[in-house]
Design an enzyme around this catalytic site. Sequence first.
Site, PDB file in Angstrom:
ATOM      1  CG  ASP A 132      13.260 -16.001  -6.047  1.00 58.81           C
ATOM      2  OD1 ASP A 132      12.571 -15.254  -6.676  1.00 58.81           O
ATOM      3  OD2 ASP A 132      13.270 -17.230  -5.869  1.00 58.81           O
ATOM      4  CG  ASP A 138       7.065 -17.100  -6.495  1.00 62.40           C
ATOM      5  OD1 ASP A 138       6.255 -16.693  -5.482  1.00 62.40           O
ATOM      6  OD2 ASP A 138       7.011 -16.404  -7.455  1.00 62.40           O
TER       7      ASP A 138
HETATM    8 MG    MG Z   1      12.082 -18.815  -7.144  1.00 65.33          MG
END
Ligand code: MG
Length: 246
Positions: A16, A18
């Site tokens: 992922d 962010d």
């Molecule tokens: Mg995230």
Amino acid sequence: MTQLGLPEEILACLFDLDGVVTKTAAVHAAAWKATFDAFLREREGEQFRPFDAVTDYDEYVDGLPRPDGVRTFLASRGIELPEGEPGDPPDAPTVHGVGNRKNDLLLATIRTGGVEAYEGTLRYIEAVRAHGLRTAVVSSSANCRDVLRAIGAEDLFDVRIDGVVAAERHLPGKPHPDTFLAAAHDLGTDAAHCAVFEDALAGMDAGRSGRFGYVVGVDRAGQRDALYAHGAHRVVDDLAELGGQA
Ligand SMILES: [Mg+2]
């Protein structure tokens, strides 16, 4: 377990963006709060109940594609808006309008404040690649490419499945596993041979329902128990804990 802290059968790692690679979760949460508070104040007056940048963010918007975040949070307050169009102006009372208001605020913050990376994650990705595993970034963000460029990390990933690619391929976002499955496919492997690295509860759900070989929860928000409850095999505060350092 290997020197990378992963089961032997893992051949690829799906990260992922962010909250795992970059410290943008707080920036997103602040942009959502400014957006929803302005919206609720306009609609309900000064008595409105503000958006909680920790609990509401974790439960309703973190990790979701932007329109899904708008819809899900507002539904929690009993509010339903027309969908509108992706090009709606930021003051339009539609799902896309509210989402665009949030994105304008986010982009302004990214442009003025810059984006910071988690050094522990960057070093871990370098170690993973040095051990011959393949890597992908899997993000709901439509700004993924700009953010990777801003931190000089474009070359760390063999495959990028972001909000732009997901829209092109009609892939539903997290908590559905489809974007992670697409990354596994593009890396030439399958879910059982991939590890997922996520900080959002929606990402844990995607890892579990997609039957990925290993799911690592990255606890940036003091939600260790919730990450395990949503399917993490292991929870760490920083990827450096997994090893891989030369
Ligand atoms: Mg995230």
